[in-house]
Write an enzyme that holds these catalytic residues in place. Sequence first.
Site, mmCIF file in Angstrom:
data_model
loop_
_atom_site.group_PDB
_atom_site.id
_atom_site.type_symbol
_atom_site.label_atom_id
_atom_site.label_comp_id
_atom_site.label_asym_id
_atom_site.label_seq_id
_atom_site.Cartn_x
_atom_site.Cartn_y
_atom_site.Cartn_z
ATOM 1 N N PRO A 188 -10.909 4.135 52.002
ATOM 2 C CA PRO A 188 -10.374 3.171 52.967
ATOM 3 C C PRO A 188 -9.274 2.318 52.329
ATOM 4 O O PRO A 188 -9.354 1.981 51.157
ATOM 5 C CB PRO A 188 -11.578 2.294 53.315
ATOM 6 C CG PRO A 188 -12.766 3.005 52.813
ATOM 7 C CD PRO A 188 -12.337 3.978 51.777
ATOM 8 N N GLY A 189 -8.269 2.021 53.120
ATOM 9 C CA GLY A 189 -7.226 1.114 52.653
ATOM 10 C C GLY A 189 -6.178 1.748 51.771
ATOM 11 O O GLY A 189 -5.330 1.067 51.220
ATOM 12 N N THR A 190 -6.203 3.068 51.633
ATOM 13 C CA THR A 190 -5.224 3.702 50.766
ATOM 14 C C THR A 190 -3.926 4.016 51.497
ATOM 15 O O THR A 190 -3.025 4.603 50.917
ATOM 16 C CB THR A 190 -5.784 5.005 50.170
ATOM 17 O OG1 THR A 190 -6.448 5.720 51.203
ATOM 18 C CG2 THR A 190 -6.750 4.711 49.057
ATOM 19 N N GLY A 191 -3.851 3.663 52.776
ATOM 20 C CA GLY A 191 -2.583 3.830 53.484
ATOM 21 C C GLY A 191 -2.502 5.062 54.365
ATOM 22 O O GLY A 191 -1.420 5.539 54.654
ATOM 23 N N LYS A 192 -3.646 5.555 54.813
ATOM 24 C CA LYS A 192 -3.624 6.747 55.663
ATOM 25 C C LYS A 192 -2.990 6.437 57.019
ATOM 26 O O LYS A 192 -2.126 7.162 57.494
ATOM 27 C CB LYS A 192 -5.047 7.293 55.846
ATOM 28 C CG LYS A 192 -5.689 7.699 54.550
ATOM 29 C CD LYS A 192 -7.075 8.280 54.736
ATOM 30 C CE LYS A 192 -8.089 7.269 55.221
ATOM 31 N NZ LYS A 192 -8.398 6.214 54.240
ATOM 32 N N THR A 193 -3.436 5.338 57.628
ATOM 33 C CA THR A 193 -2.864 4.950 58.911
ATOM 34 C C THR A 193 -1.377 4.653 58.752
ATOM 35 O O THR A 193 -0.554 5.058 59.580
ATOM 36 C CB THR A 193 -3.579 3.696 59.446
ATOM 37 O OG1 THR A 193 -4.971 3.876 59.292
ATOM 38 C CG2 THR A 193 -3.242 3.452 60.889
ATOM 39 N N HIS A 229 -14.846 9.190 28.203
ATOM 40 C CA HIS A 229 -15.552 10.332 28.781
ATOM 41 C C HIS A 229 -14.553 11.401 29.220
ATOM 42 O O HIS A 229 -14.667 12.567 28.842
ATOM 43 C CB HIS A 229 -16.390 9.830 29.971
ATOM 44 C CG HIS A 229 -17.154 10.892 30.688
ATOM 45 N ND1 HIS A 229 -18.500 11.059 30.545
ATOM 46 C CD2 HIS A 229 -16.744 11.837 31.564
ATOM 47 C CE1 HIS A 229 -18.893 12.065 31.296
ATOM 48 N NE2 HIS A 229 -17.842 12.552 31.933
ATOM 49 N N GLU A 230 -13.557 10.971 29.988
ATOM 50 C CA GLU A 230 -12.584 11.944 30.481
ATOM 51 C C GLU A 230 -11.763 12.524 29.328
ATOM 52 O O GLU A 230 -11.427 13.709 29.335
ATOM 53 C CB GLU A 230 -11.652 11.299 31.521
ATOM 54 C CG GLU A 230 -12.359 10.841 32.808
ATOM 55 C CD GLU A 230 -13.051 11.964 33.550
ATOM 56 O OE1 GLU A 230 -12.606 13.130 33.448
ATOM 57 O OE2 GLU A 230 -14.070 11.698 34.224
ATOM 58 N N HIS A 284 -13.666 15.417 27.820
ATOM 59 C CA HIS A 284 -13.479 16.668 28.563
ATOM 60 C C HIS A 284 -12.133 17.285 28.216
ATOM 61 O O HIS A 284 -12.026 18.479 27.951
ATOM 62 C CB HIS A 284 -13.470 16.396 30.077
ATOM 63 C CG HIS A 284 -14.812 16.075 30.648
ATOM 64 N ND1 HIS A 284 -15.909 16.864 30.451
ATOM 65 C CD2 HIS A 284 -15.208 15.070 31.465
ATOM 66 C CE1 HIS A 284 -16.938 16.332 31.104
ATOM 67 N NE2 HIS A 284 -16.538 15.240 31.731
HETATM 68 P P1 ADP Z 1 -6.396 3.402 55.740
HETATM 69 O O1 ADP Z 1 -5.950 3.907 57.060
HETATM 70 O O2 ADP Z 1 -6.253 4.415 54.640
HETATM 71 O O3 ADP Z 1 -7.748 2.780 55.721
HETATM 72 P P2 ADP Z 1 -4.235 1.593 56.122
HETATM 73 O O4 ADP Z 1 -3.140 2.570 56.289
HETATM 74 O O5 ADP Z 1 -4.775 0.970 57.336
HETATM 75 O O6 ADP Z 1 -5.410 2.228 55.280
HETATM 76 O O7 ADP Z 1 -3.741 0.486 55.098
HETATM 77 C C1 ADP Z 1 -3.984 -0.863 55.314
HETATM 78 C C2 ADP Z 1 -2.851 -1.698 54.778
HETATM 79 O O8 ADP Z 1 -2.747 -1.596 53.374
HETATM 80 C C3 ADP Z 1 -1.509 -1.275 55.293
HETATM 81 O O9 ADP Z 1 -1.224 -1.868 56.506
HETATM 82 C C4 ADP Z 1 -0.567 -1.761 54.197
HETATM 83 O O10 ADP Z 1 -0.238 -3.106 54.380
HETATM 84 C C5 ADP Z 1 -1.399 -1.648 52.962
HETATM 85 N N1 ADP Z 1 -1.101 -0.419 52.228
HETATM 86 C C6 ADP Z 1 -1.965 0.588 51.960
HETATM 87 N N2 ADP Z 1 -1.364 1.560 51.252
HETATM 88 C C7 ADP Z 1 -0.084 1.192 51.068
HETATM 89 C C8 ADP Z 1 1.049 1.785 50.409
HETATM 90 N N3 ADP Z 1 0.970 2.979 49.801
HETATM 91 N N4 ADP Z 1 2.204 1.116 50.450
HETATM 92 C C9 ADP Z 1 2.305 -0.071 51.054
HETATM 93 N N5 ADP Z 1 1.290 -0.688 51.682
HETATM 94 C C10 ADP Z 1 0.091 -0.082 51.700
HETATM 95 ZN ZN ZN Z 2 -17.608 14.182 33.122
#
Ligand code: ADP
Ligand code: ZN
Length: 636
Positions: free
Chosen positions: A235-240, A456-457, A460
């Site tokens: 979550p929060g990695t910027g998928k949306t 650890h890594e 490996h």
């Molecule tokens: P997800 O859908 O993966 O849970 P979101 O796309 O909703 O995450 O990301 C939430 C917020 O985090 C975005 O609105 C943005 O402000 C910030 N964010 C996440 N990834 C990035 C990125 N790679 N670059 C810039 N902002 C990011």
């Molecule tokens: Zn390992």
Amino acid sequence: MKNKKPQNKNSFNQYWIYGGIILLFMLINVFFGSAGYQDSAATTPSKFFEFVKDGDVEKIEIINKREVRVFLTRDAELKDIHRNTVSTSLLSISNKAPNYKFEFGDLQNFENNLAIVSRENNINVETNYVTEQNYWGDFLISLLPFILIIAIWIFIMRRMSSSAGGAGGQIFSIGKSKAKLFDAKSDMKITFKDVAGLEGAKEEVQEIVDFLKNPKKYTALGGKIPKGALLIGAPGTGKTLLAKAVAGEAQVPFYSLSGSDFVEMFVGVGASRVRDLFKQAKEKSPSIVFIDEIDAIGRARGKSNFTGSNDERENTLNQLLTEMDGFGTNTNVIVVAATNRADVLDKALMRAGRFDRQIYVDLPDIRERKMIFEVHLRPLKKAASVDVDFLSKQTPGFSGADIANVCNEAALIAARKNKKSVGKQDFLDAVDRIVGGLEKKNKIVTEDEKKAVAYHEAGHATISWMLEHASPLVKVTIVPRGRSLGAAWYLPEERLIVRPEQMLDEMCAALGGRAAEKVVFNQISTGALSDLEKVTKQARAMVTVYGLSDKVGNLTYYDSSNGNEYGFTKPYSEQTAETIDKEISLIIENQYKRALKILKKNKKKLIQLAELLLKKEVIFKDNLEEIFGKRPFQKK
Ligand code: ADP
Ligand code: ZN
């Protein structure tokens, strides 16, 4: 978004219709029912007997054994006291209206009294018994339960759908999709520039952008437009953000909704929402449909379904698959879905022609964190003391969303202190605050843990570099990923036949993680669980499946006709079971010792590698070559 208001209005109209119907019933009742005689004057039994005595009464009607209607003689109507009781209503022209009406208590009593008065005064009052039926009233009463039931039903539906979906949930639109539409022209301003890092993922979705921008170029050659892409990451990695950027780059409408929006209490709602969503998207094609948390509907079917209560979700999933299969090549709707649990998804979703493109969106490493910081620092007024490199070092394991949060929080903290700009300490305070909040939900890696993971890594990586048959390393990272704290990618050889020495080398490399912890810290940890699992399975397979152990010999307990299950009985004796266990343990212990030996010999290089990993968080083959030199076992 756009169609919300008209929907509300619609359902409002429906209630007016109900109200109107009921009102109509009432009016009909008033005009055509017995109530037409409503204007007869009321009187009392004692007055009535006075009238009888005076000879004013011509006849009476006893209605429904309850009420008396009194008709006066023509002469009596001219009397002063009765003047006001003569009906002038239009309705009473055809037949004479009663002048008085009243209710008596007991019919028997009333009849007796009337008989006495008549006899005493020698007057004959014509008495008719009438049963009047109020058809409309009866009808309404018989209808009442239904009206009540319907009303309650509507009430419950409204409550449910509004509690499940906010203000948009109305009974009449329950099967409508709840997708939010972001239009390319008006509110879609996100482009790849706003997405920091994620180069690999961006490259992969670039193809989708090209498709959407210029579908003809691809279809002209007979190629098929991809139908879906699956974004996998924490979550929060910027998928949306990435999906929005695709829509923004391609300048197409973007429908966004969450997988859980499909799930409702009622049967068939999910499927009908899917249909509706795709209908809307096709009308605006080319367009993108973004389904967040697709695992809410896309969980593998048939698993953990003992009660059959998940049929609804299955129907929804099936409908989604049908819609995706049903796109023609010229539909130009691309479905982008996001999940952080790719492992639980139904395999049918990943099949060709569906979400056949899987794009990993990982937590950012130190370099990517710096870029994300730069994006989110842009709108802030920051002091000169703020060092982005330092900030990205302070935030291991943070997602893009966490970093955006840090920047915002820092600005708030600075504002609270009435500062002119956001300073370094504000950022550090913000990081502390966010780490405190994260600790509950996310894994936060402490400095010590990070060090342990790095060693650890590195263990490996070192062993797989040193052993001829182990797969050489491509990339190793200590950025947490899913449930593991670090990960390494290897380039496995494609082999059709595996030799024992190859298996042993791989096991040795797998045990290298734990061995490195032992060699460097003289401590071991639970971090090696998945390595141990892998090694144990492999050793067991060597002994019981492939016949690679001398003590047990050239036999297999694998039964291809029976899967891999023995059922309740083992196909070997207790004694053999003991031998098998000993052999497995011996194989693993030997490889562990071997790993320890290799790492002790190369301890300096191991430490060098681990420290590099700690600094850079991600290292590649080239970095290993710098430390260890070229790998001695080159393929011919
Ligand atoms: P997800 O859908 O993966 O849970 P979101 O796309 O909703 O995450 O990301 C939430 C917020 O985090 C975005 O609105 C943005 O402000 C910030 N964010 C996440 N990834 C990035 C990125 N790679 N670059 C810039 N902002 C990011
Ligand atoms: Zn390992």
